[in-house]
Design a protein around this motif. Structure first.
Motif, PDB file in Angstrom:
ATOM      1  N   ARG B 206      15.960  69.988  -0.599  1.00 30.82           N
ATOM      2  CA  ARG B 206      15.081  70.250  -1.744  1.00 30.82           C
ATOM      3  C   ARG B 206      15.619  69.724  -3.071  1.00 30.82           C
ATOM      4  O   ARG B 206      14.845  69.385  -3.959  1.00 30.82           O
ATOM      5  CB  ARG B 206      14.770  71.748  -1.868  1.00 30.82           C
ATOM      6  N   THR B 207      16.922  69.650  -3.228  1.00 29.42           N
ATOM      7  CA  THR B 207      17.465  69.268  -4.542  1.00 29.42           C
ATOM      8  C   THR B 207      17.759  67.769  -4.640  1.00 29.42           C
ATOM      9  O   THR B 207      18.308  67.316  -5.644  1.00 29.42           O
ATOM     10  CB  THR B 207      18.769  70.045  -4.827  1.00 29.42           C
ATOM     11  N   VAL B 209      17.770  64.055  -5.496  1.00 28.55           N
ATOM     12  CA  VAL B 209      17.290  63.250  -6.617  1.00 28.55           C
ATOM     13  C   VAL B 209      17.987  61.897  -6.481  1.00 28.55           C
ATOM     14  O   VAL B 209      19.131  61.837  -6.041  1.00 28.55           O
ATOM     15  CB  VAL B 209      17.668  63.944  -7.951  1.00 28.55           C
ATOM     16  N   PRO B 233      13.152  62.531  -8.840  1.00 32.06           N
ATOM     17  CA  PRO B 233      13.231  63.576  -7.815  1.00 32.06           C
ATOM     18  C   PRO B 233      12.567  63.088  -6.527  1.00 32.06           C
ATOM     19  O   PRO B 233      11.630  62.304  -6.557  1.00 32.06           O
ATOM     20  CB  PRO B 233      12.448  64.741  -8.438  1.00 32.06           C
ATOM     21  N   VAL B 344      26.592  71.155  -2.699  1.00 31.86           N
ATOM     22  CA  VAL B 344      26.051  71.751  -3.930  1.00 31.86           C
ATOM     23  C   VAL B 344      24.802  72.557  -3.607  1.00 31.86           C
ATOM     24  O   VAL B 344      24.619  73.681  -4.073  1.00 31.86           O
ATOM     25  CB  VAL B 344      25.713  70.657  -4.976  1.00 31.86           C
ATOM     26  N   TRP B 347      25.870  75.738  -2.045  1.00 33.26           N
ATOM     27  CA  TRP B 347      26.489  76.623  -3.046  1.00 33.26           C
ATOM     28  C   TRP B 347      25.411  77.243  -3.933  1.00 33.26           C
ATOM     29  O   TRP B 347      25.448  78.448  -4.215  1.00 33.26           O
ATOM     30  CB  TRP B 347      27.490  75.824  -3.893  1.00 33.26           C
ATOM     31  N   GLU B 348      24.455  76.430  -4.332  1.00 30.28           N
ATOM     32  CA  GLU B 348      23.376  76.954  -5.178  1.00 30.28           C
ATOM     33  C   GLU B 348      22.561  78.008  -4.434  1.00 30.28           C
ATOM     34  O   GLU B 348      22.040  78.943  -5.043  1.00 30.28           O
ATOM     35  CB  GLU B 348      22.468  75.812  -5.672  1.00 30.28           C
ATOM     36  N   GLY B 350      23.825  80.063  -2.407  1.00 33.04           N
ATOM     37  CA  GLY B 350      24.638  81.265  -2.204  1.00 33.04           C
ATOM     38  C   GLY B 350      25.428  81.274  -0.909  1.00 33.04           C
ATOM     39  O   GLY B 350      25.827  82.335  -0.428  1.00 33.04           O
ATOM     40  N   ALA B 351      25.681  80.100  -0.346  1.00 28.38           N
ATOM     41  CA  ALA B 351      26.526  80.036   0.845  1.00 28.38           C
ATOM     42  C   ALA B 351      27.993  79.931   0.429  1.00 28.38           C
ATOM     43  O   ALA B 351      28.310  79.604  -0.710  1.00 28.38           O
ATOM     44  CB  ALA B 351      26.126  78.832   1.702  1.00 28.38           C
ATOM     45  N   SER B 366      28.402  60.066 -12.770  1.00 28.68           N
ATOM     46  CA  SER B 366      27.129  59.373 -12.980  1.00 28.68           C
ATOM     47  C   SER B 366      27.030  58.786 -14.386  1.00 28.68           C
ATOM     48  O   SER B 366      26.641  57.624 -14.566  1.00 28.68           O
ATOM     49  CB  SER B 366      25.972  60.344 -12.731  1.00 28.68           C
ATOM     50  N   VAL B 456      27.217  63.947  -9.578  1.00 23.59           N
ATOM     51  CA  VAL B 456      26.165  64.556 -10.386  1.00 23.59           C
ATOM     52  C   VAL B 456      26.336  66.072 -10.422  1.00 23.59           C
ATOM     53  O   VAL B 456      25.387  66.795 -10.698  1.00 23.59           O
ATOM     54  CB  VAL B 456      24.767  64.179  -9.859  1.00 23.59           C
ATOM     55  N   GLY B 457      27.553  66.532 -10.131  1.00 24.59           N
ATOM     56  CA  GLY B 457      27.769  67.970 -10.284  1.00 24.59           C
ATOM     57  C   GLY B 457      28.728  68.584  -9.280  1.00 24.59           C
ATOM     58  O   GLY B 457      29.355  69.611  -9.557  1.00 24.59           O
ATOM     59  N   LEU B 461      32.426  71.663  -9.224  1.00 23.29           N
ATOM     60  CA  LEU B 461      32.477  72.830  -8.325  1.00 23.29           C
ATOM     61  C   LEU B 461      33.718  72.774  -7.442  1.00 23.29           C
ATOM     62  O   LEU B 461      34.326  73.802  -7.135  1.00 23.29           O
ATOM     63  CB  LEU B 461      31.220  72.888  -7.449  1.00 23.29           C
ATOM     64  N   GLU B 466      34.907  76.420  -6.292  1.00 24.88           N
ATOM     65  CA  GLU B 466      33.660  77.029  -5.809  1.00 24.88           C
ATOM     66  C   GLU B 466      33.233  76.384  -4.491  1.00 24.88           C
ATOM     67  O   GLU B 466      32.645  77.031  -3.641  1.00 24.88           O
ATOM     68  CB  GLU B 466      32.555  76.862  -6.857  1.00 24.88           C
TER      69      GLU B 466
END
Lengths: 591, 591
Positions: B206-207, B209, B233, B344, B347-348, B350-351, B366, B456-457, B461, B466
């Protein structure tokens, strides 16, 4: 196309003009204008679409608007033309926005100037360097993806959130206006009665093809590609509009009709009762835009004896398929574009067709029009650096008051070029004209939106007698078997198709708001030229289109693809300014 | 970007070069080249994608190709650069086509030259002045409308008519190739296993991009509009592809899989058994193009003990939705782009996420990549007149052999710029590298298509702990409760996601044609650099991509949006030439 630029002459004028404006002395400003002069302003100073004609009107306009708009930063962008007839393109600013204009000099003084609002300061469209990122990099446990945000926005719009603008009508006009509003961050809903975007084209007769060429028809933001055909077939146009709605992410409610609207002047909100997918919905937009086509509802004439006629009577807007009329005698009442197209479609389907011409028609061969009239909207123009936005400004720079003169010259050339064709067409009995003042098709389009045909094939069928013409006699009544005329003749018909045009757009206001509001607003379209079907007084601009009307928060948008494209920008800016509570004092408000 | 042009220097070289070519004397031609020199030809002379390195290879190439291609009409289009390092853009013709090229001089001699086929004489794409009319004016009782002709074509294709080309795979690569073929009048079918064009993007997590910016991602003919976000996206990309297929009128068979293909070298036709919407169809195309993605089937590693593992094991290409892993311990095996994105996303959601890194990864932020590496694909470049077609040619003008040197300099700058970031990342235990020869991301992409991540993020983490990283120890086996490593450690996992990349595209040939053909053709992608996972010998170009392979009439198309865009044109020209029976002698054919 652009000549070596007389930059010195042009920049000297602009400097002097800007200095005079800065001085605040109207006489100083007027000194830069020729005796016969025109200032067309689109939103920049008037928050209106308005042409000031002559020094007196310009003086009044200056006095009313300049202190509050504080024009500044005049900068020449380019100059063109030959000595004695030069043109300057310039940018400028006002207290609240940025604009672009074109002036044309006669000797050293200005004969015409166009000023247009291009953007609102602090509310520029995000594009190019300022386009959105599409994603927020980094990690975010509450991340909402693009798809999720879109779905949420869709679900909330009309329930927990209200659109600022409701656009009634999701054809090309509503779609282009929606696209502009989307870029400006103005929440809107486009309500369309058909099931899918593009159906307003798809539902028409099978052989329909755009009569204007591709260079004139672009939508904003996504131009047609270089391989697009010159004349777009109707279903291809429908597909393009459908994809455009999707990729531009417009809030488009298909299968939706507005039933009843009323305005609360205290709360500054409309209440609009709608049926969406068969279920009632009430929207509370701040502004209501009618974009129901260039015209209003179909004009169906109730001829005497209509009840006696044994066959089928329908309006051309409901004509879709010629095949069922094969072998039948069909009378088409009317002699403008739709009538011609319908006659050809019927003839191709094998019907016996008679066109009943009640008044003369302006006819121009498509090839000739392309060659003579679409010079700035053509492949050659594109090669010369005149893209569609540039062409639109060039076209807008000539005020309506000066267009008849130019159009008359154009039609003198067209008539000479196609003299043989016109001779044969008239010999068929077809009533040909070029308007009351011999100015041709375009002025008819602006004045009445009717009475002309771009010939893509019908005229030769008329000349050959394949499509019969009955002209010059009034219809007395319908009989059980056909139409009886005032000259005591009669034609037999199994089917009568009324290609009798449309009522004014403000009739839709009467239907959805009320008669009093419709009457207060008055008719749309037309210039007030005093010519047939375009009564005065002279307006200088199209009535009620793209600008404030006598009813607060009620607007009209429409016209062909080109006008919808050009004016959608300015209508969107007017709506955006109101949403942002930017003062928008309307010069010569109709209210 | 372009400097004042040293036009004299550049035009002198081109004149001398053209004269030497005309003389037919290879020594005269070679005299215009520096000792270290490269000639990259894309289709124009070789009917291949080929870089000749050094004078000996160029001499052989000249001898083999020039008599039969008869180059002529060399004309300088523009020149740029500074003295000592200048560049010329030129047009030229061959016996059968027109081309464009770029040469770069070292002193007065050529170090690199690129020659590309742009069109075939007599088979130019209809566009601009030569676009179709869209309608035949006049009256015609047998008129078939655009919609009717399209419907007829669709109905006949695969039944009474056969496509000349079958493209297996309807993602971005197949779609762009189809668009080019359509313009060239080559009948084709794109077969896509998903239900709708664009689903290859929509079906991902789903995330997702795009990691490349918009300026690099345009499709041909209809560029993204100026308001398009920098990073598209996935669902928005899906919608764009879907609309593109529709408005470009591509013959796109969704819900269709190719099951079995065999080639008849005598009849010069493939027989391809397919399942379309659940029903068998057999096509007989002359050419078969695999456009099944940049890579082949997913690479699922059969770890020892996999049968014992009590939880779920899946490949990252089947990972779509993190929500169901909330609160679970998930081990992601792999450390390249998908692995990072999946981590990511998990993690987003909640795993509890551990990345199992088996080999070092090249990471670039990036923002840094945009600033340093995408200079010719940027808003600034567009402002400087470098549109995407121009940028593609500029990029193509540097032969692969010279890219490591330039990339190494680029990554020296990137590492200096982000030294602090890299220090923190390595401190987390993450294994960072910049390739065996310190050339960074792009060379890894060309050599192996794996082993890198545009940050990109995820990296922050990882730095923050994380996302945990387990690196530097081989996986010994899976246990019922997790993964056991060679260093005697073990991590607990409820779910294992293999982000272990993909097999070579030629594995799809083994599945659909046969193993012998796949082996004869050999792997796709990779340069033969001799670096890890890219065994020699040196190829100088991507293996088997966009050019003839060892199997007659079998082709591969793929890569990111940029490579698919650029090479789709040249692959389409190769196919069109064959359809028109234009001789296409392949220089250094792999067959």
């Amino acid at each position: 196309m652009l000549q070596t630029a007389p930059a010195a002459e042009v920049s000297a004028w602009l400097e002097g003009f800007a200095d005079a404006l800065a001085s605040g002395d109207p006489d100083a400003v007027l000194g830069h204008f020729a005796d016969e002069c025109y200032w067309r302003d689109i939103v920049a100073f008037t928050w209106n679409v308005k042409t000031m004609e002559g020094k007196a009107e310009i003086r009044d306009f200056l006095a009313a608007t300049f202190a509050r708009t504080s024009p500044s930063a005049f900068a020449l962008r380019e100059a063109s033309g030959q000595p004695g007839s030069v043109e300057g393109w310039f940018d400028f600013e006002t207290a609240t926005g940025r604009g672009t204009g074109i002036f044309r000099l006669q000797g050293s003084r200005c004969r015409t100037i166009l000023t247009t609002q291009q953007e609102l300061k602090g509310h520029e469209e995000p594009a190019g360097h300022t386009r959105r990122m599409g994603v927020r990099h980094g990690a975010d446990r509450n991340r909402r993806t693009w798809t999720e945000l879109r779905a949420q926005e869709d679900a909330e719009l009309g329930t927990t959130t209200q659109p600022y603008v409701l656009i009634i009508g999701g054809g090309q006009g509503g779609i282009m206006l929606g696209a502009r509003l989307k870029q400006l961050g103005v929440p809107f809903v486009i309500a369309e009665k058909n099931a899918k975007a593009g159906d307003s084209w798809r539902n028409r007769y099978r052989t329909l093809v755009l009569h204007d060429p591709v260079w004139y028809d672009h939508l904003p933001y996504i131009p047609f590609p270089a391989n697009w055909p010159v004349f777009t077939p109707k279903d291809k146009m429908g597909d393009w509009l459908e994809m455009y709605v999707k990729v531009m992410e417009l809030s488009y409610w298909a299968s939706t009709e507005a039933v009843k609207a009323s305005y609360d002047p205290a709360g500054k909100r409309w209440t609009v009762e709608m049926i969406r997918d068969g279920r009632p919905v009430t929207l509370k937009p701040a502004h209501l835009v009618f974009a129901t086509g260039a015209y209003g509802p179909p004009r169906l004439i109730d001829f005497p004896g209509a009840g006696d006629f044994a066959g089928e009577i329908l309006h051309s807007s409901h004509y879709a398929e010629g095949a069922r009329y094969k072998g039948k005698r069909v009378a088409v009442i009317g002699a403008a574009s739709s009538a011609h197209d319908v006659c050809v479609d019927l003839w191709e389907a094998g019907a016996d067709v008679t066109m009943v011409q009640r008044s003369p028609t302006t006819v121009v061969r498509s090839e000739t029009l392309m060659e003579f009239a679409f010079d700035i909207y053509s492949e050659n123009a594109v090669a010369d650096g005149i893209d569609v936005d540039r062409a639109d400004l060039i076209a807008a720079a000539t005020p309506f008051a000066l267009q008849p003169e130019a159009q008359r010259r154009l039609y003198d050339r067209i008539r000479a070029h196609d003299a043989e064709f016109y001779k044969r067409l008239e010999a068929s009995g077809f009533l040909l004209d070029f308007g009351d003042d011999e100015t041709g098709l375009m002025m008819k389009a602006y004045r009445t939106g009717s009475g002309y045909y771009v010939d893509v094939g019908a005229s030769e069928l008329i000349i050959a007698g394949e499509i019969k013409v009955k002209a010059g006699a009034a219809i007395e009544r319908l009989t059980p078997t056909g139409i009886r005329f005032a000259d005591d003749t009669e034609i037999a018909a199994d089917v009568i198709i009324q290609s009798t045009g449309f009522q004014s757009m403000h009739e839709n206001v009467a239907k959805i708001v009320d008669r009093a509001t419709a009457d207060a607003v008055g008719p749309c379209w037309g210039l007030g030229s005093g010519m047939r079907n375009d009564p005065g007084p002279w307006q200088g601009e199209l009535r009620n289109m793209y600008k404030p009307t006598a009813q607060e928060a009620l607007w009209f948008h429409g016209g062909n693809l080109a006008l919808s494209r050009f004016f959608s920008k300015f209508l969107a800016l007017q709506l955006k300014a109101r949403m942002e509570a930017i003062p928008t004092p309307v010069y010569r408000s109709p209210a």
